[in-house]
Motif scaffolding. Structure first.
Motif, PDB file in Angstrom:
ATOM      1  N   MET A   1       0.970  -1.389  -0.109  1.00 22.94           N
ATOM      2  CA  MET A   1      -0.086   0.484  -0.180  1.00 22.94           C
ATOM      3  C   MET A   1       0.686   1.081   0.426  1.00 22.94           C
ATOM      4  SD  MET A   1      -2.590   0.958   2.495  1.00 22.94           S
ATOM      5  CE  MET A   1      -3.985  -0.011   2.370  1.00 22.94           C
ATOM      6  N   ASN A   2       0.619   1.985  -0.945  1.00 24.84           N
ATOM      7  CA  ASN A   2       1.399   3.616  -0.873  1.00 24.84           C
ATOM      8  C   ASN A   2       1.074   4.326   0.089  1.00 24.84           C
ATOM      9  OD1 ASN A   2      -0.386   4.869  -2.226  1.00 24.84           O
ATOM     10  ND2 ASN A   2       0.321   3.675  -4.311  1.00 24.84           N
ATOM     11  N   SER A   3       1.474   5.633   0.233  1.00 24.83           N
ATOM     12  CA  SER A   3       1.658   6.603   1.358  1.00 24.83           C
ATOM     13  C   SER A   3       0.052   7.130   1.033  1.00 24.83           C
ATOM     14  CB  SER A   3       2.384   7.431   1.179  1.00 24.83           C
ATOM     15  OG  SER A   3       2.217   7.832   0.094  1.00 24.83           O
ATOM     16  N   THR A   4      -0.057   7.075  -0.122  1.00 25.63           N
ATOM     17  CA  THR A   4      -1.693   7.675  -0.418  1.00 25.63           C
ATOM     18  C   THR A   4      -2.839   7.580  -0.776  1.00 25.63           C
ATOM     19  OG1 THR A   4      -0.017   8.902  -2.140  1.00 25.63           O
ATOM     20  CG2 THR A   4      -2.799   8.816  -3.111  1.00 25.63           C
ATOM     21  N   ASP A   5      -2.580   5.854  -0.352  1.00 27.90           N
ATOM     22  CA  ASP A   5      -3.481   4.779  -0.035  1.00 27.90           C
ATOM     23  C   ASP A   5      -3.559   5.075   1.407  1.00 27.90           C
ATOM     24  OD1 ASP A   5      -3.954   4.152  -2.754  1.00 27.90           O
ATOM     25  OD2 ASP A   5      -2.722   2.245  -2.665  1.00 27.90           O
ATOM     26  N   GLU A   6      -3.040   4.673   1.815  1.00 31.56           N
ATOM     27  CA  GLU A   6      -2.821   4.877   3.527  1.00 31.56           C
ATOM     28  C   GLU A   6      -3.684   6.068   3.909  1.00 31.56           C
ATOM     29  OE1 GLU A   6       0.851   4.203   4.406  1.00 31.56           O
ATOM     30  OE2 GLU A   6       1.259   2.972   4.283  1.00 31.56           O
ATOM     31  N   ASN A   7      -3.119   7.823   3.212  1.00 30.23           N
ATOM     32  CA  ASN A   7      -3.468   9.019   3.531  1.00 30.23           C
ATOM     33  C   ASN A   7      -5.826   8.853   3.592  1.00 30.23           C
ATOM     34  OD1 ASN A   7      -4.891  11.796   3.003  1.00 30.23           O
ATOM     35  ND2 ASN A   7      -3.204  11.969   4.188  1.00 30.23           N
ATOM     36  N   ALA A   8      -5.765   8.014   2.155  1.00 33.23           N
ATOM     37  CA  ALA A   8      -7.694   7.783   1.921  1.00 33.23           C
ATOM     38  C   ALA A   8      -7.955   7.057   2.992  1.00 33.23           C
ATOM     39  CB  ALA A   8      -7.410   7.472   0.681  1.00 33.23           C
ATOM     40  N   GLU A   9      -7.262   6.026   3.674  1.00 32.95           N
ATOM     41  CA  GLU A   9      -7.709   4.883   4.575  1.00 32.95           C
ATOM     42  C   GLU A   9      -8.565   5.681   6.099  1.00 32.95           C
ATOM     43  OE1 GLU A   9      -5.490   1.450   5.019  1.00 32.95           O
ATOM     44  OE2 GLU A   9      -7.602   0.969   3.705  1.00 32.95           O
ATOM     45  N   TRP A  10      -6.752   6.346   6.422  1.00 38.30           N
ATOM     46  CA  TRP A  10      -7.988   7.451   7.852  1.00 38.30           C
ATOM     47  C   TRP A  10      -8.275   8.354   6.683  1.00 38.30           C
ATOM     48  CZ3 TRP A  10      -1.281   7.914   7.258  1.00 38.30           C
ATOM     49  CH2 TRP A  10      -1.025   8.895   6.649  1.00 38.30           C
ATOM     50  N   SER A  11      -8.160   8.855   5.705  1.00 39.71           N
ATOM     51  CA  SER A  11      -8.813  10.398   5.797  1.00 39.71           C
ATOM     52  C   SER A  11     -10.818   9.415   6.188  1.00 39.71           C
ATOM     53  CB  SER A  11      -8.784  10.974   4.247  1.00 39.71           C
ATOM     54  OG  SER A  11      -7.668  11.007   4.342  1.00 39.71           O
ATOM     55  N   GLU A  12     -10.882   8.477   5.672  1.00 42.07           N
ATOM     56  CA  GLU A  12     -12.503   7.767   5.189  1.00 42.07           C
ATOM     57  C   GLU A  12     -12.445   7.641   6.793  1.00 42.07           C
ATOM     58  OE1 GLU A  12     -14.384   4.016   3.766  1.00 42.07           O
ATOM     59  OE2 GLU A  12     -12.570   4.619   2.919  1.00 42.07           O
ATOM     60  N   VAL A  13     -12.102   7.059   7.997  1.00 44.38           N
ATOM     61  CA  VAL A  13     -12.190   7.306   8.920  1.00 44.38           C
ATOM     62  C   VAL A  13     -12.786   8.418   9.557  1.00 44.38           C
ATOM     63  CG1 VAL A  13     -11.312   6.706  11.261  1.00 44.38           C
ATOM     64  CG2 VAL A  13     -11.176   5.160   9.546  1.00 44.38           C
ATOM     65  N   ILE A  14     -11.335   9.717   9.562  1.00 51.98           N
ATOM     66  CA  ILE A  14     -12.101  11.311   9.575  1.00 51.98           C
ATOM     67  C   ILE A  14     -13.453  11.522   9.064  1.00 51.98           C
ATOM     68  CG2 ILE A  14     -11.207  13.201  10.467  1.00 51.98           C
ATOM     69  CD1 ILE A  14      -8.115  11.890  10.626  1.00 51.98           C
ATOM     70  N   GLY A  15     -13.405  11.597   8.232  1.00 49.58           N
ATOM     71  CA  GLY A  15     -14.436  11.293   7.467  1.00 49.58           C
ATOM     72  C   GLY A  15     -16.209  10.975   8.127  1.00 49.58           C
ATOM     73  N   PHE A  16     -15.982  10.059   8.221  1.00 48.59           N
ATOM     74  CA  PHE A  16     -16.697   9.089   8.830  1.00 48.59           C
ATOM     75  C   PHE A  16     -16.911   9.652  10.107  1.00 48.59           C
ATOM     76  CE2 PHE A  16     -18.859   5.843  11.414  1.00 48.59           C
ATOM     77  CZ  PHE A  16     -20.041   5.743  11.112  1.00 48.59           C
ATOM     78  N   TRP A  17     -16.292   9.751  10.609  1.00 48.76           N
ATOM     79  CA  TRP A  17     -16.017  10.469  12.546  1.00 48.76           C
ATOM     80  C   TRP A  17     -17.276  11.776  12.624  1.00 48.76           C
ATOM     81  CZ3 TRP A  17     -19.153   6.583  15.405  1.00 48.76           C
ATOM     82  CH2 TRP A  17     -18.519   6.872  17.015  1.00 48.76           C
ATOM     83  N   PHE A  18     -16.332  13.121  11.597  1.00 52.94           N
ATOM     84  CA  PHE A  18     -16.608  14.131  11.670  1.00 52.94           C
ATOM     85  C   PHE A  18     -17.766  14.705  10.224  1.00 52.94           C
ATOM     86  CE2 PHE A  18     -12.512  13.034  14.458  1.00 52.94           C
ATOM     87  CZ  PHE A  18     -12.664  13.530  15.589  1.00 52.94           C
ATOM     88  N   PRO A  19     -18.810  14.167   9.956  1.00 55.47           N
ATOM     89  CA  PRO A  19     -19.269  14.766   9.360  1.00 55.47           C
ATOM     90  C   PRO A  19     -19.274  16.891   9.216  1.00 55.47           C
ATOM     91  CG  PRO A  19     -20.842  13.106  10.313  1.00 55.47           C
ATOM     92  CD  PRO A  19     -19.622  13.236  11.445  1.00 55.47           C
TER      93      PRO A  19
END
Length: 221
Positions: free
Chosen positions: A1-19
């Protein structure tokens, strides 16, 4: 997994938890409703459906490298401290990640990650493990949590201050329970612990601090 993919994953977590996103201009009533959703189980089903595998990976230590980034660290705290409680709801494993989440919070307080977070709601969630993780230094950590929340409330936009003031009160209420019992008694059954007579009386009331946030607020605040 490259850094862009990782950033997308943690951004998904943050985006979900903080609508509510990152704008401090959010409507106070909407923001309060989102806090109730976060803190009172409104997201359990969606978390389990969308984030079970990612929560498993975090619990196994496979996402530890996320902590190099302040928002990656926040996403890890969310997975370990919050999503674990949904994914493993009703079992002792729901709380098994608390020490790892606490370590992330402590390090983030010392390395500048916490201070660099852009919103009060990010900071509140970042600090949750201070109060959630049981242990011999629990009262000292709760004292720190109260101070952090007092600072957050003082710095929050004026329309949002009643929300964050209520979270200061909640932390104080939690401290009172831990000072009395030395632990979170509402976890006793799941963790296979025998409740004392005093804890049994407390549990019978059903009046737990984690259900008290926003008490005394009017809907328009």
């Amino acid at each position: 997994m490259n850094s862009t993919d990782e950033n997308a994953e943690w951004s998904e977590v943050i985006g979900f938890w903080f609508p509510e996103g990152r704008s401090l201009q959010i409507d106070a009533a909407k923001h309060k409703a989102l806090w109730v959703w976060r803190m009172r189980g409104g997201a359990h089903e969606a978390v389990t459906r969308r984030f079970s595998e990612l929560t498993e990976a975090a619990a196994a230590g496979r996402l530890a490298h996320w902590a190099a980034d302040r928002e990656g660290r926040l996403a890890l705290i969310i997975l370990l401290d919050q999503f674990s409680r949904s994914v493993w709801q009703g079992s002792a494993r729901a709380f098994a990640q608390d020490p790892a989440a606490l370590a992330l919070t402590r390090e983030g307080l010392s390395n500048g990650h916490y201070a660099a977070l852009p919103t009060p709601w990010f900071k509140v969630v970042f600090g949750l493990p201070l109060g959630h993780c049981e242990g011999p230094d629990h009262l000292a950590r709760l004292d720190l949590l109260i101070r952090l929340r007092e600072d957050i409330a003082a710095e929050a936009p004026v329309p949002l201050r009643p929300i964050y003031t209520s979270l200061v009160k909640q932390a104080r209420d939690v401290r009172q329970i831990v000072a009395t019992f030395g632990r979170h008694p509402h976890r006793n059954a799941l963790l296979g612990r025998t409740s004392t007579r005093e804890e049994e009386a407390y549990l019978t009331t059903g009046d737990f601090p984690h259900l008290r946030a926003f008490e005394g607020q009017d809907e328009g605040e």
